[in-house]
Design a protein around this motif. Structure first.
Motif, PDB file in Angstrom:
ATOM      1  N   VAL A 304      32.366  28.840  30.171  1.00 46.45           N
ATOM      2  CA  VAL A 304      32.768  27.714  29.325  1.00 46.45           C
ATOM      3  C   VAL A 304      31.637  26.702  29.220  1.00 46.45           C
ATOM      4  N   ALA A 305      31.041  26.353  30.337  1.00 45.95           N
ATOM      5  CA  ALA A 305      29.972  25.361  30.356  1.00 45.95           C
ATOM      6  C   ALA A 305      28.765  25.830  29.553  1.00 45.95           C
ATOM      7  N   LYS A 306      28.409  27.087  29.718  1.00 46.81           N
ATOM      8  CA  LYS A 306      27.237  27.588  29.005  1.00 46.81           C
ATOM      9  C   LYS A 306      27.473  27.600  27.501  1.00 46.81           C
ATOM     10  N   LYS A 307      28.674  27.891  27.078  1.00 46.63           N
ATOM     11  CA  LYS A 307      28.983  27.885  25.650  1.00 46.63           C
ATOM     12  C   LYS A 307      28.823  26.482  25.065  1.00 46.63           C
ATOM     13  N   ILE A 308      29.230  25.461  25.802  1.00 45.98           N
ATOM     14  CA  ILE A 308      29.098  24.080  25.341  1.00 45.98           C
ATOM     15  C   ILE A 308      27.631  23.659  25.348  1.00 45.98           C
ATOM     16  N   TYR A 309      26.885  24.074  26.360  1.00 45.35           N
ATOM     17  CA  TYR A 309      25.449  23.799  26.405  1.00 45.35           C
ATOM     18  C   TYR A 309      24.756  24.391  25.171  1.00 45.35           C
ATOM     19  N   ARG A 310      25.127  25.621  24.856  1.00 44.25           N
ATOM     20  CA  ARG A 310      24.491  26.294  23.716  1.00 44.25           C
ATOM     21  C   ARG A 310      24.782  25.554  22.417  1.00 44.25           C
ATOM     22  N   ASN A 311      25.979  25.032  22.276  1.00 47.59           N
ATOM     23  CA  ASN A 311      26.331  24.291  21.066  1.00 47.59           C
ATOM     24  C   ASN A 311      25.525  23.000  20.968  1.00 47.59           C
ATOM     25  N   PHE A 312      25.377  22.308  22.088  1.00 49.25           N
ATOM     26  CA  PHE A 312      24.558  21.084  22.097  1.00 49.25           C
ATOM     27  C   PHE A 312      23.121  21.410  21.705  1.00 49.25           C
ATOM     28  N   ASP A 313      22.587  22.480  22.252  1.00 54.14           N
ATOM     29  CA  ASP A 313      21.207  22.871  21.979  1.00 54.14           C
ATOM     30  C   ASP A 313      21.009  23.184  20.500  1.00 54.14           C
ATOM     31  N   ALA A 314      22.032  23.739  19.867  1.00 57.00           N
ATOM     32  CA  ALA A 314      21.933  24.085  18.448  1.00 57.00           C
ATOM     33  C   ALA A 314      22.111  22.875  17.545  1.00 57.00           C
ATOM     34  N   ARG A 315      22.943  21.925  17.959  1.00 52.08           N
ATOM     35  CA  ARG A 315      23.257  20.785  17.085  1.00 52.08           C
ATOM     36  C   ARG A 315      22.208  19.681  17.134  1.00 52.08           C
ATOM     37  N   VAL A 316      21.549  19.518  18.247  1.00 49.32           N
ATOM     38  CA  VAL A 316      20.465  18.546  18.346  1.00 49.32           C
ATOM     39  C   VAL A 316      19.185  19.270  17.929  1.00 49.32           C
TER      40      VAL A 316
END
Length: 462
Positions: A304-316
């Protein structure tokens, strides 16, 4: 006695005549011999010229033989007479000296060519060794990737969509962190003849698996489909509140998720930008990008945490990072100020105006040392104090912008793109104060404290 003297006198005269006649005969003979030698030399020269013409017509190989014949003939000419032989001998010596002078540069050139061969050999050896080392490193790296050596043993649930190609699956496995080289997986899949044999559905995979095991697992029939849960995280939600949502949706335990999320270590570049401070409450507050996520029920918190990290990395995006550099701002400061703006304003226009007020105060710290934002006080009272293990007045004051100068030690919530852009592209104003009507949401801005006090009355706050 006189007779003897007369005979001696006659003998002397005869001897003088003989002696006088000898040189004349010798000179005559010498001249004859020199004439004959000259004629022989001229004839030999004519013969040499004719032979030279024949040699030049015959080609490069016959030329060497012609030179040897000419040399032999010159030797014969030298024996025809003493005078001619002496001159020809001198010429022959000069010829040998010329040959020595010509041979010397040739020998030197050969030596230079020898050094060139040595240098070329050394360079070639260096190139071969370098290529061998690079090849060995590449082979080792590919072998570790192929065998799953040194990778995490975390288990991830991957949903393979219908009609996915090998390229699609390889890209998905790469994005999920299962493999580190999508091209290598595609190549091995083709070599194994596995293309087109993968089965859509839910598969449990691990980065620790070797490529053979990954392919075999993806070829297995999917018997049980896992239940999923869609979770909406609004802009401005705190990490604590987000964890509670995950637990309510039966995705994972809230406390375990917060622990894993703050630990990080998922290999994203932005993790290097996170500021470490003993005054921060949640290390990764502000990095939970607000969005709608789909998770599997009873999922591993690390997944779960890694999926949210990946989304942050893509959006910024890189463009946002470029703007940060233009403003000479660090990611942590942008997120911290954006979190305060997010908590204060509800629309993009007011976000830009509020951001300008905070920037004006930050740029004039002597007159306005405090940001005086109510949401920072609320974060201390509602999030930090109820959940902190050991009470810290220093931390409380640092987060409360009515007590601590400048920005808080870290974000107070998780801002969305609008708030981040408001900080990166604020309005240009001379305002140092703002307030809002809690019922209507209308904002009031002021340059002086006197104007601000009047706005408080109009907003119904006093």
């Amino acid at each position: 006695m006189e007779q003897k003297e007369l005979e001696r006198s006659e003998n002397d005269v005869l001897l003088d005549d003989i002696l006088n006649s000898v040189p004349e005969e010798t000179d005559s003979e010498t001249e004859s011999e020199e004439t004959a030698a000259a004629e022989d030399i001229a004839a030999a020269s004519d013969e040499n010229n004719e032979e030279a013409e024949e040699i030049s017509a015959a080609g490069a190989d016959d030329e060497a033989d012609g030179e040897e014949e000419s040399s032999d003939q010159d030797g014969e000419i030298n024996t025809d007479g003493e005078s001619g032989g002496s001159d020809d001998s001198d010429e022959y010596d000069d010829y040998e000296d010329d040959e020595d002078e010509e041979d010397t540069p040739k020998k030197r050139k050969k030596k230079k060519r020898g050094h060139g061969h040595i240098i070329f050999g050394l360079l070639l050896s260096v190139v071969i060794i370098s290529v061998s080392i690079l090849a060995a490193v590449l082979i080792l790296k590919c072998s570790k990737e192929f065998l799953g050596i040194g990778k995490s043993d975390i288990e991830l649930v991957i949903e393979i969509p219908m009609n996915s190609s090998t390229a699609d699956i390889a890209e998905q496995l790469y994005n999920e962190g299962i493999i580190s080289n999508a091209d290598l997986f595609r190549l091995f899949s083709k070599f194994k003849g596995a293309d087109g044999t993968y089965i859509a559905g839910t598969h449990t995979l691990s980065p620790k698996m070797d490529y053979n095991t990954l392919i075999e697992t993806l070829q297995e029939e999917v018997e049980n489909q896992r239940e999923t849960a869609d979770v909406v995280f609004p802009e401005g939600i705190t990490l604590f509140e987000a964890a509670q949502k995950l637990e309510e949706k039966n995705v994972c335990d809230a406390k375990e998720f917060i622990k894993v999320f703050n630990a990080g270590g998922f290999g994203f570049d932005f993790e290097e930008e996170v500021r470490i401070s003993s005054l921060k409450f949640y290390k990764m507050e502000g990095y939970f990008f607000p969005d709608t996520y789909q998770f599997y029920v009873e999922e591993d918190p690390r997944v779960v945490a890694k999926k949210i990290y990946r989304n942050f990395d893509a959006r910024v995006t890189p463009d946002l990072y470029g703007r940060m550099r233009d403003l000479d701002m660090e990611l942590e400061d942008v997120l911290t100020l954006a979190s305060v703006v997010q908590a204060e304003a509800a629309n993009t226009r007011d976000m830009k105006m509020v951001a300008s007020v905070f920037f004006n105060r930050l740029n004039n710290p002597d007159e306005y040392p405090l940001l005086q934002s109510d949401p920072t006080t609320n974060y201390v009272e509602n999030i930090i104090k109820p959940n902190i293990e050991f009470k810290s007045e220093t931390m409380f004051k640092a987060y409360d912008t009515y007590q601590g100068a400048g920005l808080p030690p870290g974000p107070i919530c998780n801002p969305g793109l609008d708030a981040i852009n408001a900080v990166l592209y604020p309005a240009e104003t001379d305002y140092y104060y703002f307030c809002s009507n809690l019922e209507t949401g209308e904002f009031y801005y002021a340059e002086t404290l006197e104007e601000h006090n009047q706005n408080l009355v109009e907003a119904g706050l006093v």
